[in-house]
Design an enzyme around this catalytic site. Structure first.
Site: not given
Ligand code: UD1
Ligand code: CA
Length: 465
Positions: A76, A384, A17, A444, A106, A11, A370, A337
Site C-alpha cells: 500500500q 588478575a 500517535r 619485565r 497493532d 500493517a 580483558y 561481549r
Molecule cells: C481501527 C478501527 C477502529 C478500531 C481500532 C481497533 C478503522 C477505520 N478503525 O482504528 O474502529 O476500534 O482499529 O484497534 O479501521 N493501516 C494500514 N493502512 C492504512 C491505515 C492503517 O495498513 O492506510 C493499518 C495499520 O498499520 C494498523 C491497522 O491498519 O496496523 C489499524 O490502523 P490504525 O490507524 O491503528 O486504526 P485505529 O485508528 O486504531
Molecule cells: Ca490501532
C-alpha cells in the site's frame, strides 16, 4: 474447518500517535515486533500462502522481519486508510473465495482460539460479516458500535467522527472481522473518504452491507484484554507488561523459580529448564536457552546465549551471543561481549571482559582482565589484570594459551602470540614472543633494591637542615 479461510493483516500505517521514526508495527512488545505476534497467530489458522500482509511504511523492514514466516505481501504505497489497505491485498487473493479474516498489525495479544470462534460464528450464519466487539472502561481512540432498534449493529463511528453522545458508547470495534470474501470484494470499492480524516475506513463496510440488504453480526468478547490495540507508547508499555507476565507465569508453572517475577524481563522466544532460579531484575532476551539447575543473578542481562545445565551467573553480569557449558560460572560483574565459549566448569570472575574468546574446561579468569580473540585451553589460570593486546589500531590479532598454562597477574600479552602448554608467565610481564611449552617467561625489568636508601633520603630532607 469446511470453508477455506484467507487472512489479510493490515500493517502499512506509520502509527502517528507513536511519535516515532519507526513504523508502529515494528515496535516490540514481549521482545517481538507487534506485527510478528499477529503473523504467528495468523499462522495457527492458515498456511503462509493464504496470509497476506499489507505493508507500506518502511515496508522493507517489515518484510525483512517477517521473511522467516513465508507469508505473502501486498504493498500500500499511500496510506489512505484501513479500507484502502484491504483493497491493496485483493490481487494477491484473486480467485480465492470462502472466508476472509482481516486483522490489524497493532493488536498483538489476540489469541487464535478467539479467531477460531469468530470463524465458526461467521461460517454458520447467513450474513456478510461478523466482527468482534468488546466493552472498554475507557473507549478513547476506538471505533464505537452503533446499534439499531433491534439491537443489531448498524454502523461503526470512529473517534474523530463521533458526536459527543456517541463518544460515551463503551462498546467498541476490535478491528477484527470475518467476511464472506465474495461480498467484501464486491462492496469494498463503495467506501468513500467522507470523514474528517479523509481516509477510506474499512469500518464503513458495516453500513454499506446494511444498505445492500446484507446483515452483519457481532461476536462480543467479555475479556477485553486480548483485544487491546496499540496506538501510543503508553499502550505499548501496558501490552508489554501483559506479555512479560504471561511469559514468567508460563515458566514458573513449568518449574522455573522466578524471584520477584514482576521485576524480571524475559522475551517470548526464551527457554529455561526446570529448577533454574532467576533472581530479581534479570533480563533474559532474544533466543536465549538456559538449562536446568542454573542460577541467573540479580540484574544480569543475557541475550541470544546458550547456557547448559548447572551454570551460575553471578549478579550484574552481561552477556551476548555466548555459550556456557555445564557447571560454568561467570560473575558477579562479568561482561561476555560476543561469541564467547566458556567450557564446562570454567570460571569467569568480576570485572573480566571476554570478546570472541574460548575458555577451555576448568580454566579460570577470576579478576579484572580483558581477553579478546583468545583461545584458552583446559585448566589455564589467567591472573588478575591480564590484558590481551589484540588490536593495533588497525587489525585484530589472536592469542592462544594452551592447556595448563599459568599466566601471572598483570601480564600483557601482545597478539599475535602463543603461550605453550604447561608454561608459566611471570607476573607483570609484557609478552611479545611465543612461550614454549613448560617454559617460564618473564618479560619485565629486574628488581633493584637499594638498602637503606629511603632512610637516608628522609634524613637528608629533614626540615631545618
Ligand atoms: C481501527 C478501527 C477502529 C478500531 C481500532 C481497533 C478503522 C477505520 N478503525 O482504528 O474502529 O476500534 O482499529 O484497534 O479501521 N493501516 C494500514 N493502512 C492504512 C491505515 C492503517 O495498513 O492506510 C493499518 C495499520 O498499520 C494498523 C491497522 O491498519 O496496523 C489499524 O490502523 P490504525 O490507524 O491503528 O486504526 P485505529 O485508528 O486504531
Ligand atoms: Ca490501532
Amino acid at each position: 474447518m469446511q470453508t477455506s479461510v484467507n487472512i489479510v493483516l493490515l500493517a502499512a500505517g506509520l502509527g502517528t500517535r507513536m511519535k516515532s521514526k519507526m513504523a508502529k508495527v515494528l515496535h516490540c512488545a514481549g521482545g517481538m515486533p507487534l506485527v510478528e505476534h499477529a503473523v504467528r497467530t495468523a499462522l495457527e489458522l492458515a498456511p503462509a500462502e493464504r496470509i497476506v500482509v499489507v505493508v507500506g511504511h518502511q515496508s522493507d523492514r517489515v518484510r525483512a522481519a517477517l521473511a522467516p514466516y513465508g507469508v505473502q505481501f501486498a504493498e500500500q504505497t499511500e496510506q489512505k486508510g484501513t479500507g484502502h489497505a484491504l483493497l491493496c491485498a485483493r490481487e494477491a487473493l484473486a480467485g480465492h473465495d470462502g472466508l476472509l479474516l482481516t486483522l490489524y498489525g497493532d493488536c498483538p495479544l489476540l489469541e487464535a482460539a478467539t479467531l477460531r470462534k469468530l470463524i465458526e460464528t461467521q461460517q454458520g450464519a447467513p450474513r456478510a460479516a461478523t466482527l468482534i466487539t468488546t466493552r472498554l472502561d475507557d473507549p478513547t481512540g476506538y471505533g464505537r458500535i452503533l446499534k439499531d432498534a433491534e439491537g443489531n449493529i448498524a454502523a461503526i463511528v470512529e473517534q474523530k467522527a463521533a458526536t459527543p453522545e456517541q463518544l460515551t458508547i463503551r462498546e467498541i470495534n476490535s478491528g477484527i472481522y470475518c467476511f464472506r470474501a465474495d461480498l467484501v470484494w464486491k462492496h469494498l470499492g463503495e467506501i468513500r473518504p467522507d470523514n474528517p480524516a479523509q481516509e477510506y475506513y474499512l469500518t464503513d463496510l458495516v453500513e454499506i452491507f446494511r444498505r445492500a440488504g446484507l446483515s452483519v453480526g457481532t461476536m462480543h468478547v467479555e475479556d477485553s484484554g486480548e483485544l487491546l490495540g496499540i496506538n501510543t507508547r503508553v499502550e505499548l508499555a501496558q501490552v508489554d507488561a501483559i506479555f512479560r507476565e504471561r511469559k514468567v507465569r508460563e515458566l514458573m508453572l513449568a518449574g522455573v523459580t522466578i524471584e520477584k517475577p514482576e521485576t524480571v524481563t524475559i522475551d517470548h522466544g526464551v527457554r529455561i529448564g526446570r529448577d533454574t532460579i532467576v533472581e530479581p531484575f534479570a533480563r533474559i532476551l532474544g533466543k536465549t536457552v538456559i538449562g536446568e539447575d542454573c542460577r541467573i543473578g540479580v540484574c544480569s542481562i543475557i541475550e541470544d546465549s546458550v547456557l547448559a545445565d548447572g551454570v551460575q551467573v553471578g549478579p550484574f553480569s552481561i552477556m551476548r551471543t555466548s555459550q556456557l557449558d555445564s557447571e560454568a560460572s561467570v560473575g558477579p560483574f562479568s561482561r561476555l561481549r560476543m561469541e564467547n565459549h566458556v567450557e564446562a566448569g570454567a570460571h569467569v570472575g568480576n570485572f573480566v571482559e571476554l570478546k570472541k574468546t574460548r575458555l577451555g574446561p576448568g580454566a579460570k579468569a577470576m579478576h579484572l582482565a580483558y581477553l579478546g580473540d583468545t583461545s584458552i585451553g583446559a585448566n589455564v589460570n589467567i591472573g588478575a589484570g591480564t590484558i590481551t593486546c589484540n588490536y593495533d589500531g588497525h587489525k585484530k590479532y589472536p592469542t592462544t594459551i594452551h592447556d595448563g598454562a599459568f599466566v601471572g597477574s598483570n601480564s600483557t600479552l601482545v597478539a599475535p602470540v602463543e603461550i605453550g602448554a604447561g608454561s608459566y608467565v611471570g607476573a607483570g610481564s609484557v609478552i611479545t614472543k611465543p612461550v614454549s611449552p613448560d617454559a617460564l617467561a618473564i618479560g619485565r625489568s629486574r628488581q633493584v633494591t637499594k638498602e637503606g636508601w629511603a632512610k637516608k633520603r628522609r634524613e637528608k630532607l629533614k626540615p631545618g637542615q
